[in-house]
Design an enzyme around this catalytic site. Structure first.
Site: not given
Ligand code: DGJ
Length: 696
Positions: A500, A580
């Protein structure tokens, strides 16, 4: 509030006499002047406005009601943050604040309505101060932050962002009808379940068209947001602290300050609304040195090792991180007290030297020696029953005497309304943060409040505990930031359970979700982007099959999705294959290259991953529109796939853009109206990016 008009809009006010509408004594014999029908700036309970009220107060004789009348107003330069709360700030060049004083003549109760205006961001920031100017005490049963009455009987939709743990901020659109529509939280946190940001818009509004009104609560605790369509098809919006469990006593002379609500508006759909909010939050809510700095590329130990690590394991990951271009190692849960699983140890914020042999400083020094920063995890607001802290101070936990408490993740919540609890936490956390060179703190919160009762407050003040809890959390956050001004905070609550604007005042980033599956993250992050900037979204690449969903997505996609956020890793880098590792090196370099564009540019959602949509797509465009980065994720690969065309936004229509991987350039106009053809990519959830640069 809304589109800019110069005229005095009072001509719209309809004075109507309607059966069963009350009128105040001093307007008699008029029958056409009723607070139940006329627009109100701050609605009150008890005196004839039967719609949803912002203020419900009780006086010493037990009566309720407030007839708030205009007394005076003043305009002051700038926007100031309310004491003890998070808020929106602006200096005198950026904004100004209107204060309107209202008074109830019978009792003397006063309300000051504040309207902070930041023109460049097109927002109004509302809050209220309720002042007991009466002779006796006043009890507040409701003290909301704002009321917005739409006078014209237009139809509206409400867009909300609902969810649950690991599935936050899913967008839902609902037409508003007669009756009350509301979202709320009584969990003591803003919650995964309903985010305290919502939009009310034209039924036809979309990303690029239509009126839309965004309301963001600058608060992290209980809230309620409600839309009510009344008998005259007028829509009333109210937002503020949830009245359930709330009861606040004001002694004569006392004042209650509500948290702020940010009211944003766009006449051109959600895209403009979001970008205005992003700008506002990044320039008038976030603060401190990290507001404008790129967050370091981190690797976090949680999904890499959970509770199974020691100093050597962390050092190995750090060495590998350095080799791949990362910049910080974050040691997550498990380094303190006795904490081998999630049942014990919370509250004992001292280093477990049986795990970190040689202590914290030795480990941090070694990691700093590699050229990496070091970050650490805390969950300050919680306590395990099996902890030294709980054994010493059982009354520090929120529990009701004589009643067995409710457990969640086997832990209890500390009573953050108590100064002694906060002092303990400040001292314990400061000791750790002073003991070594720690650059970052992840501040977690892994359960919601229950058994809300504080041993330090009398029985008639127990209704203050939820709000005092939040004030206590804000106080501790502020004290930590004052003591460690260079510290980068990342908020977290089991992922995005306290995502928030209030928290963003303290931590410029918040871990978006415990769900790290790139496919699910598309929904979560694009949903979050409606109300929050990309800079605020904690987003990491994790291992596949994903620990939460079991799904495998290409590593490249995981990187591209994490670029829509703070970017980092949440896996054991040592276990990656050589291929990777090469891809990680490429991703980290790409992030460093584009981070400024990502954090300072505008952000545009081009395709949402919902319904029949074949792809999700978004674009970052630099402020000068010279450069852009487009990402497209093909959701389901198909053997005979349709041509995928994505229409871009945010570019300069009159400039020509070179497009990486394409032998031709196109005008912004062509890219935005006709679109860019995206090659068919094989494999579910495969992604592709295009870098666009304007020709000289
Ligand atoms: C919940 C957080 O969201 C995770 O990232 C991790 O920090 C765990 N808590 C640790 O308990």
């Amino acid at each position: 509030y809304g589109a800019r008009v110069e005229d005095d809009l009072r001509y719209l006010i309809q004075y109507r006499g309607l059966g069963f509408a009350g009128v105040q004594a001093d307007v008699r014999p008029r029958r056409d002047f009723s607070t139940d029908l006329l627009p109100q700036e701050y609605s009150t309970f008890g005196l004839g406005d039967y719609r949803e009220s912002c203020l419900e107060c009780e006086y010493a004789d037990g009566s309720r009601g407030a007839d708030l009348r205009y007394v005076s107003c003043a305009v002051r330069p700038g926007l100031t943050v309310p004491t003890g709360l998070p808020g929106v700030y602006a200096d005198e060049n950026a904004g100004e604040t209107l204060e309107v004083l209202l008074r109830d003549a019978t009792t003397g109760l006063e309300v000051v309505l504040e309207y902070g205006v930041i023109e460049a961001c097109d927002v109004i920031v509302r809050s209220a101060r309720i002042r007991n100017a009466c002779k006796d005490k006043v009890i507040l049963h409701r003290a909301r932050s704002c009321c917005v009455d739409f006078q014209v009987p237009d139809a509206h939709d409400a867009i909300i962002f609902y969810g649950m743990h690991a599935k936050e901020r899913v967008m839902q659109r609902t037409p508003l009808h007669h009756g009350k529509f509301r979202i709320d939280s009584t969990r003591g946190a803003s919650s995964h379940q309903y985010n305290p940001f919502w939009i009310v818009c034209d039924p036809s509004a979309d990303e690029t068209h239509g009126n839309c009104y965004g309301l963001s609560f600058v608060y992290s605790g209980n809230f309620m947001a409600q839309a009510e369509v009344d008998q005259l098809i007028q829509t009333r919006l109210v937002m503020g602290i949830h009245p359930q469990g709330f009861r606040w006593t004001l002694e004569p002379g006392d004042e209650f300050q509500t948290p702020q609500v940010i009211l944003s508006y766009s006449a051109e759909g959600f895209d403009a609304l979001s970008n205005r909010l992003h700008r506002l939050i990044q320039t008038h809510v976030m603060r401190g040195p990290w507001r404008d700095r790129r967050p370091p590329v981190l690797v976090n130990s949680w999904e890499a090792a959970y509770f199974d690590f020691d100093e050597e394991k962390l050092f190995d990951i750090a060495k590998q991180a350095k080799e791949l271009g990362l910049e910080m190692l974050v040691m997550d849960d498990g380094w303190f007290g006795v904490r081998n699983n999630d049942c014990t140890g919370l509250g004992d914020w001292f280093v477990n030297e049986n795990r970190l042999h040689g202590g914290l400083k030795a480990l941090v020094d070694r990691i700093n020696g590699l050229g990496l920063k070091f970050g650490i995890w805390f969950e300050p607001e919680m306590v395990s029953e099996d902890s030294d802290l709980f054994r010493a101070h059982p009354d520090w936990a929120l529990t009701i005497p004589g009643r067995p408490p409710v457990y969640s993740r086997m832990q209890l919540v500390l009573d953050m309304s108590r100064p002694d609890v906060r002092d303990y936490l400040f001292d314990a956390m400061s000791a750790i943060l002073h003991s070594a060179n720690i650059a970052y703190v992840k501040w977690d919160m892994n359960r919601h409040l229950s058994d809300v009762w504080s041993a330090l407050l009398p029985s008639d003040r127990q209704g203050e505990v939820y709000h005092r809890y939040m004030l206590g959390v804000y106080d501790l956050l502020e004290r930590i930031l004052q003591e460690f001004p260079d510290l980068l905070l990342e908020g977290c609550s089991g992922g995005g359970g306290r995502f928030d604007v209030g928290m963003l005042y303290y931590s410029p980033q918040i871990w978006c979700s415990d769900n790290t599956d790139a496919a699910n993250r598309l929904d979560i992050q694009l949903g979050t982007s409606f109300g929050y900037p990309v800079r605020s979204m904690g987003s990491h690449v994790s291992v596949c099959p994903n620990h939460g969903t079991g799904r495998t997505t290409p590593l490249r996609t995981r990187g591209d999705v994490a670029l829509m956020g703070t970017f980092g890793y949440e896996l054991d880098l040592c276990k990656l294959s050589d291929d990777e590792k090469d891809e990680v090196r490429r991703q980290v370099a790409e992030y460093k290259q584009y981070s400024e564009l990502i954090y300072t540019g505008s952000f545009h959602r081009l395709a949402m991953p919902s319904g029949d949509s074949p792809c999700a797509a978004w674009i970052f465009v630099s402020p000068d529109k010279h450069e852009a980065l487009l990402t497209c994720v093909r959701l389901r690969a198909e053997c005979s796939a349709y041509q995928l065309v994505v229409r871009l936004r945010g570019l300069d229509p009159d400039r020509r853009y070179r497009i990486s991987g394409k032998p031709y350039s196109l005008t912004g106009r062509a890219l935005m109206t006709a679109g860019l053809a995206v090659p068919t990519i094989k494999e579910d959830y495969s992604s592709i990016t295009f870098h666009l640069t304007a020709e000289a």
